[in-house]
Design a protein around this motif. Structure first.
Motif, PDB file in Angstrom:
ATOM      1  N   VAL A  28     -33.887  14.503  13.686  1.00 12.61           N
ATOM      2  CA  VAL A  28     -33.097  13.325  13.329  1.00 12.61           C
ATOM      3  C   VAL A  28     -32.587  13.522  11.909  1.00 12.61           C
ATOM      4  O   VAL A  28     -33.373  13.781  10.995  1.00 12.61           O
ATOM      5  N   VAL A  29     -31.272  13.412  11.716  1.00 12.63           N
ATOM      6  CA  VAL A  29     -30.645  13.528  10.404  1.00 12.63           C
ATOM      7  C   VAL A  29     -30.143  12.143  10.011  1.00 12.63           C
ATOM      8  O   VAL A  29     -29.349  11.535  10.728  1.00 12.63           O
ATOM      9  N   PHE A  30     -30.609  11.625   8.870  1.00  9.96           N
ATOM     10  CA  PHE A  30     -30.239  10.289   8.430  1.00  9.96           C
ATOM     11  C   PHE A  30     -29.170  10.336   7.342  1.00  9.96           C
ATOM     12  O   PHE A  30     -29.276  11.091   6.377  1.00  9.96           O
ATOM     13  N   LYS A  47     -21.975   4.914   8.384  1.00  9.87           N
ATOM     14  CA  LYS A  47     -21.517   5.275   9.725  1.00  9.87           C
ATOM     15  C   LYS A  47     -20.515   6.423   9.666  1.00  9.87           C
ATOM     16  O   LYS A  47     -20.597   7.357  10.469  1.00  9.87           O
ATOM     17  N   HIS A  48     -19.592   6.356   8.716  1.00 14.01           N
ATOM     18  CA  HIS A  48     -18.601   7.422   8.601  1.00 14.01           C
ATOM     19  C   HIS A  48     -19.267   8.737   8.214  1.00 14.01           C
ATOM     20  O   HIS A  48     -18.871   9.809   8.688  1.00 14.01           O
ATOM     21  N   GLY A  49     -20.279   8.656   7.358  1.00 11.93           N
ATOM     22  CA  GLY A  49     -21.009   9.859   6.992  1.00 11.93           C
ATOM     23  C   GLY A  49     -21.700  10.480   8.189  1.00 11.93           C
ATOM     24  O   GLY A  49     -21.715  11.706   8.354  1.00 11.93           O
ATOM     25  N   ALA A  50     -22.264   9.652   9.063  1.00  9.47           N
ATOM     26  CA  ALA A  50     -22.909  10.164  10.270  1.00  9.47           C
ATOM     27  C   ALA A  50     -21.898  10.882  11.157  1.00  9.47           C
ATOM     28  O   ALA A  50     -22.178  11.960  11.705  1.00  9.47           O
ATOM     29  N   GLY A  92     -25.951  21.316  19.529  1.00  8.28           N
ATOM     30  CA  GLY A  92     -25.978  20.124  20.368  1.00  8.28           C
ATOM     31  C   GLY A  92     -26.322  18.906  19.533  1.00  8.28           C
ATOM     32  O   GLY A  92     -27.441  18.785  19.028  1.00  8.28           O
ATOM     33  N   VAL A  93     -25.378  17.979  19.367  1.00  7.81           N
ATOM     34  CA  VAL A  93     -25.540  16.881  18.417  1.00  7.81           C
ATOM     35  C   VAL A  93     -24.912  15.610  18.975  1.00  7.81           C
ATOM     36  O   VAL A  93     -23.989  15.657  19.792  1.00  7.81           O
ATOM     37  N   VAL A 125     -27.767  12.484  14.633  1.00  3.23           N
ATOM     38  CA  VAL A 125     -27.352  12.067  13.296  1.00  3.23           C
ATOM     39  C   VAL A 125     -27.198  10.556  13.320  1.00  3.23           C
ATOM     40  O   VAL A 125     -26.412  10.018  14.106  1.00  3.23           O
ATOM     41  N   ALA A 126     -27.946   9.859  12.468  1.00  3.31           N
ATOM     42  CA  ALA A 126     -28.026   8.408  12.600  1.00  3.31           C
ATOM     43  C   ALA A 126     -28.041   7.721  11.246  1.00  3.31           C
ATOM     44  O   ALA A 126     -28.447   8.292  10.229  1.00  3.31           O
ATOM     45  N   THR A 127     -27.595   6.477  11.250  1.00  4.08           N
ATOM     46  CA  THR A 127     -27.805   5.603  10.108  1.00  4.08           C
ATOM     47  C   THR A 127     -29.184   4.977  10.254  1.00  4.08           C
ATOM     48  O   THR A 127     -29.930   5.283  11.189  1.00  4.08           O
ATOM     49  N   ASP A 128     -29.508   4.054   9.363  1.00  7.77           N
ATOM     50  CA  ASP A 128     -30.845   3.470   9.390  1.00  7.77           C
ATOM     51  C   ASP A 128     -31.060   2.506  10.539  1.00  7.77           C
ATOM     52  O   ASP A 128     -32.124   1.906  10.645  1.00  7.77           O
ATOM     53  N   ILE A 129     -30.073   2.384  11.425  1.00  5.75           N
ATOM     54  CA  ILE A 129     -30.294   1.658  12.670  1.00  5.75           C
ATOM     55  C   ILE A 129     -31.416   2.318  13.476  1.00  5.75           C
ATOM     56  O   ILE A 129     -32.089   1.692  14.277  1.00  5.75           O
ATOM     57  N   ALA A 130     -31.628   3.629  13.240  1.00  5.93           N
ATOM     58  CA  ALA A 130     -32.660   4.377  13.963  1.00  5.93           C
ATOM     59  C   ALA A 130     -33.948   4.509  13.175  1.00  5.93           C
ATOM     60  O   ALA A 130     -34.921   5.051  13.682  1.00  5.93           O
TER      61      ALA A 130
END
Length: 431
Positions: free
Chosen positions: A252-254, A258-261, A274-275, A303-308
């Protein structure tokens, strides 16, 4: 915790204990050991615990047992147990676990959340449900459409209360609580207990039993942490170099935005990795597909924001990468906790640019330890140290380091400003 303790020792019914054993649940976690006996006795509970501690089973198992023992079934549009969750992912996760716990029992469940059509949800609610898992906004939508009634709720759970308040749901929660019967069993779970959450709990719970586990320290100790000091412009390149390691099997990449993700995910996809990206701008279907691919292994990197950070529970995540440090130090603990599930260890890597120095200092203060620094791979430039005279760099919304101001002697001379003739103001001109 007594390792010899079993779920049967907590007072759960024999058939429920057998269901748990067949699903691989044998030894209860600390939060389950503390909470389940009180809930079976009908007490309100205030629980301090984050995701990954087993709190869904802590509140879900007693609810399943008590509802299954009732002879009557819910009437049309009515609900007997209501569980509020702050995010769609957490709501789906809770329902999936309740499905496992209630296997073979005559209980109807439903999930209502945004991002998908309302009609299938309305049809499920029309029959009446024993357990409803919902996000606040979509539940209020159904209430306004008269798809559901809450006057017969006997069990109410507010999960991730601090996250609920952080996301601005406090008014929605209060509106929903006002529609519930006064006579009910209520539970509130929160990873932290700031003053606003404590105030909410005081108005929601009746003489609650407080149960608490402190997973932050345990989580931090179980996870190996590494820090790379890297210029902002080289973070993507470093991330690709790190992903060359075959040990990074499920990652998991934080990012902070959102645009950064999206940008990081696109960069990894072009490199043949695979992403999938996961953030609030994605539709519910896209979010579920991203999580589904991550769980089944077809997606190696999420690749996620802090929603995850507190909204997903995926087994065997090998690594968490903080591509950008979070604005709140507590979020760092929640992020890295994605890789230390069910007692396992894990690895957390942080890519820190000079502009993130203050964020790093706040994190090390919270976890009470310095994160070990690891040299950059060969061929990658290290960030340039600043002199004492340099102004501290700041970060723009994309997390890039701003350029230092041009020295005064290098600035071109300013032209004298022309005086404007007095004229009518905009308001007088409009009049």
């Amino acid at each position: 915790m007594d390792s010899s303790l079993r779920f049967a020792d907590l007072g759960l019914a024999e058939n429920l204990v057998r269901t748990l054993a067949s699903a691989g649940f044998v030894t209860p976690t600390p939060i389950q050991t503390q909470a389940i006996p009180h809930l079976l006795a009908g007490r309100d509970v205030l629980g301090i615990a984050q995701t990954g501690t087993g709190k869904t089973a802590a509140f879900g198992l007693p609810i399943v047992e008590q509802l299954a023992a009732m002879p009557s079934r819910p009437g049309p549009h009515s609900v007997r147990a209501l569980i509020l969750a702050p995010t769609r992912e957490l709501a789906v996760q809770i329902d999936e676990q309740l499905k496992r716990f209630s296997a073979g029992l005559p209980l109807r469940r439903a999930v209502v959340l945004g991002g998908v059509g309302m009609e299938p949800q309305s049809r499920a609610l029309a029959r009446g449900v024993d357990i409803l898992v919902a996000t606040p906004g979509r539940l209020l939508d159904h209430i306004e459409r008269r798809s559901v009634r809450l006057d017969l709720v006997s069990h109410f759970v507010l999960d991730e209360a601090d996250r609920m308040l952080d996301m601005g749901f406090i008014r929605d929660v209060k509106r929903i609580v006002a529609m519930l019967p006064k006579q009910r069993q209520s539970l509130l779970f929160s990873a932290t207990m700031p003053d606003d959450v404590a105030k909410l709990a005081a108005g929601l719970l009746n003489k609650p039993v407080r149960v608490e586990v402190t997973p932050e320290v345990v989580t931090v100790e179980r996870i190996e942490q590494q820090l790379y000091r890297v210029p902002a412009a080289d973070k993507r390149r470093l991330l690709l170099r790190l992903l060359d390691d075959p040990e990074m099997r499920r990652v998991v990449v934080f990012t902070r935005t959102k645009h950064g993700a999206n940008r990081v995910a696109e960069h990894l996809e072009k490199a043949g990795i695979g992403v999938a990206a996961l953030h609030g701008n994605k539709s519910q279907g896209a979010r579920q597909r991203a999580l589904g691919g991550f769980k089944d292994g077809s997606v190696r990197v999420l690749v996620a924001t802090d929603i995850a950070a507190r909204g997903i529970d995926v087994a065997e995540i090998s690594h968490v990468v903080n591509y950008e440090l979070p604005a709140e130090p507590e979020t760092y603990v929640h992020r890295i906790g994605r890789t230390a599930r069910a007692g396992r260890g894990g690895m957390a890597l942080s890519l820190v640019e000079p502009a993130e120095a203050r964020l790093l200092a706040a994190i090390t203060k919270l976890i009470r330890r310095a994160i070990p620094e690891t040299p950059l791979p060969a061929g990658m430039p290290a960030p340039q140290p600043r002199s004492a005279e340099d102004k501290p760099a700041t970060a723009d919304r994309r997390g890039r380091e701003e350029r230092r101001p041009v020295a005064a002697e290098q600035k071109p001379a300013r032209r004298p400003r022309r005086r404007r003739r007095p004229g009518p103001t905009a308001r007088s001109a409009a009049a």
